[in-house]
Design an enzyme around this catalytic site. Structure first.
Site, PDB file in Angstrom:
ATOM      1  N   ASP A 297      50.928 -20.543  21.670  1.00  0.00           N
ATOM      2  CA  ASP A 297      50.097 -21.229  22.661  1.00  0.00           C
ATOM      3  C   ASP A 297      48.661 -20.704  22.597  1.00  0.00           C
ATOM      4  OD1 ASP A 297      49.693 -23.080  24.653  1.00  0.00           O
ATOM      5  OD2 ASP A 297      50.065 -21.638  26.259  1.00  0.00           O
TER       6      ASP A 297
ATOM      7  N   LYS B 299      45.004 -20.835  22.657  1.00  0.00           N
ATOM      8  CA  LYS B 299      44.036 -21.794  23.201  1.00  0.00           C
ATOM      9  C   LYS B 299      42.922 -21.006  23.876  1.00  0.00           C
ATOM     10  CE  LYS B 299      46.886 -22.203  27.290  1.00  0.00           C
ATOM     11  NZ  LYS B 299      47.814 -22.989  28.054  1.00  0.00           N
TER      12      LYS B 299
ATOM     13  N   ASN C 283      43.271 -18.140  26.337  1.00  0.00           N
ATOM     14  CA  ASN C 283      43.915 -16.914  25.868  1.00  0.00           C
ATOM     15  C   ASN C 283      43.012 -16.048  25.003  1.00  0.00           C
ATOM     16  OD1 ASN C 283      46.380 -17.455  27.111  1.00  0.00           O
ATOM     17  ND2 ASN C 283      47.011 -18.803  25.451  1.00  0.00           N
TER      18      ASN C 283
ATOM     19  N   ASP D 231      48.427 -12.678  26.193  1.00  0.00           N
ATOM     20  CA  ASP D 231      49.748 -13.327  26.221  1.00  0.00           C
ATOM     21  C   ASP D 231      50.430 -13.429  24.870  1.00  0.00           C
ATOM     22  OD1 ASP D 231      49.800 -13.557  28.890  1.00  0.00           O
ATOM     23  OD2 ASP D 231      49.447 -15.709  28.991  1.00  0.00           O
TER      24      ASP D 231
ATOM     25  N   THR E 170      44.732 -31.387  27.978  1.00  0.00           N
ATOM     26  CA  THR E 170      44.658 -31.518  26.534  1.00  0.00           C
ATOM     27  C   THR E 170      45.655 -30.662  25.755  1.00  0.00           C
ATOM     28  OG1 THR E 170      43.255 -31.161  24.608  1.00  0.00           O
ATOM     29  CG2 THR E 170      42.716 -29.892  26.565  1.00  0.00           C
TER      30      THR E 170
END
Ligand code: ADE
Length: 437
Positions: free
Chosen positions: A136, A138, A141, A154, A176
């Site tokens: 994940d 993005k 993060n 994370d 998004t």
């Protein structure tokens, strides 16, 4: 609402300050270690919500792996604590805010974008080498520290990623799925490493241009564009990055460039601190090994005399950390009922040994394919039949974590069985034990 934690003292150790962020399962607060004054970020997870969506096992596994990952560009997990209703992740506090706050002010200079991309790839490569995938990656993060270095948050906690709804569908908080690889969107089952590489490609594009490669007014069109990797580079885009980007944003994960080849690109190599890279490569010799600096071993090494660098492995971490008993995260900690240890045997050999031990102790054994074993006594006591669960988790290909706990039955009967039967029989396969023996 958010005042519920601010001003509180947690575990007599951390003074909790302002709210830094909020997600589906978690809230992140600033906090300060009252003994050392060290700033930390504490991620507070609502155990009940996590229980409801049945992610406990995944989270347990991810925590055990997270503790093995230490890299200058990954937000470090210092400590995990739990109460009856909450799980607390004590994390490295990163002061500089989100990297993407910079990009919203306009695209970055090529050299600056390259530096962040190098740090991103270096961290992702390191985590992948330990079997940890982000899934994940993005903007939210990617944080910046005081020195302008990138820190990924994370990593390894993808079970807690806010983009996954309980039904497993993508959750589009910020409207998004722009960073998600096509094979993840089509839910074909995917390789975590290849999916992370795609997201790194989207991030690189954004750093260089200041906007997304796949942007559409509606999701259907965006998915369509992502699945065909339908994007354009502006005319001023340097041709060597363009070539690299087309290799990363390949919709076919099998032909998508692996990280090792990204690192070979001259554009990537420019100014890359390969001393750091070599040091990390050396650490890869044993997947169970982790390097800890002497100055930030607050949790695991509290009270230990350390040299400048100490090589710790998964066994040491468990031996040194009083808090490693992950089962205590989800049940009231009761060290007499639960044990955790590491083994360097393959999972199948561990399971066979557990099975053989149980049979030798006249316990009924039920095995399933997911590395769990149920053992049952034959006698019925006032507290019912003694039932014990054993579970094997893979920490890395060479390290397994074994958890054994009493589910039902008489505590004294279990203690006796444990002390005289199970524990001695497992002596030979356990390398480090995480409970009172
Ligand atoms: N927001 C989320 N995680 C954070 C961290 N580790 N440091 C600072 N802010 C954060």
């Amino acid at each position: 609402m958010d005042k519920e934690n601010t001003g509180r003292v947690l575990m007599k150790k951390y003074e909790v300050g302002r709210l830094l962020g909020k997600g589906t399962f978690a809230k992140v607060y600033y906090a300060r270690n009252m003994m050392t004054s060290q700033s930390v970020a504490i991620k507070v997870i609502d155990k009940e919500k996590v229980l409801k969506v049945g992610m406990i096992d995944q989270i347990k596994r991810e925590i055990s792996v997270m503790r093995l990952v230490k890299h200058p560009n990954v937000v470090q997990l210092y400590e995990v604590m739990a109460t009856r209703s909450k799980i607390y992740f004590v994390l490295e506090y990163v002061r500089g805010g989100e990297l993407f706050n910079k990009v919203t002010k306009g695209r970055l200079k090529e050299d600056v974008a390259r530096k962040y991309f190098q740090q991103l790839i270096s961290a992702v490569d390191f985590c992948h080498s330990r079997g940890v995938y982000h899934r994940d990656l993005k903007p939210e993060n990617l944080l910046l520290d005081d020195n302008g270095n990138l820190k990924i948050s994370d990593f390894g906690l993808s079970a807690l990623a806010e983009s996954k709804k309980p039904d497993g569908l993508l959750h589009t908080t910020c409207g998004t799925p722009a960073y998600v690889a096509p094979e993840v969107i089509s839910r074909k089952g995917y390789d975590g490493a290849k999916a992370d590489i795609w997201s790194c490609g989207v991030i690189l594009y954004v750093l260089l241009t200041g906007y997304l490669p796949f942007q559409c007014p509606n999701l259907i069109d965006m998915y369509r564009k992502i699945s065909k990797a339908d994007f354009r580079c502006p005319s001023w885009f340097p041709s060597d990055v363009r070539r690299l980007l087309f290799r990363i944003l390949d919709p076919n994960p099998s032909s998508r460039i692996p990280i090792s080849n990204i690192m070979e690109y001259p554009w990537f190599k420019r100014g890359f601190d390969d001393k750091l890279f070599k040091k990390k490569a050396k650490q890869k010799i044993d997947a169970g090994e982790v390097v800890f600096d002497s100055d930030d071993n607050d949790t695991v090494m509290a009270g230990q005399e350390m040299g400048k660098l100490a090589i710790l492995n998964a066994f040491d971490i468990i031996s040194f950390s009083a808090r490693f008993d992950l089962s205590g995260l989800f049940e009231e900690a009761d060290h007499k009922r639960e044990a955790i240890f590491t083994s360097d045997l393959p999972a199948s050999a561990i399971i066979s040994k557990l099975e053989e031990t149980a049979k030798g102790l006249q316990l009924k054994v039920k095995k399933n394919d997911h590395g769990t074993l149920k053992m049952e006594g034959l006698n019925i006591s006032e507290r019912g039949i003694l039932a014990i669960d054993a579970e094997v988790f893979e920490v890395s290909p060479t390290v397994h974590l074994v958890e054994i706990k009493k589910i039902e039955g008489d505590a004294l009967e279990y203690e006796k069985l444990w002390k005289d039967g199970i524990r001695p029989a497992l002596e030979g396969i356990g390398c480090a034990w995480g409970m009172s023996k």
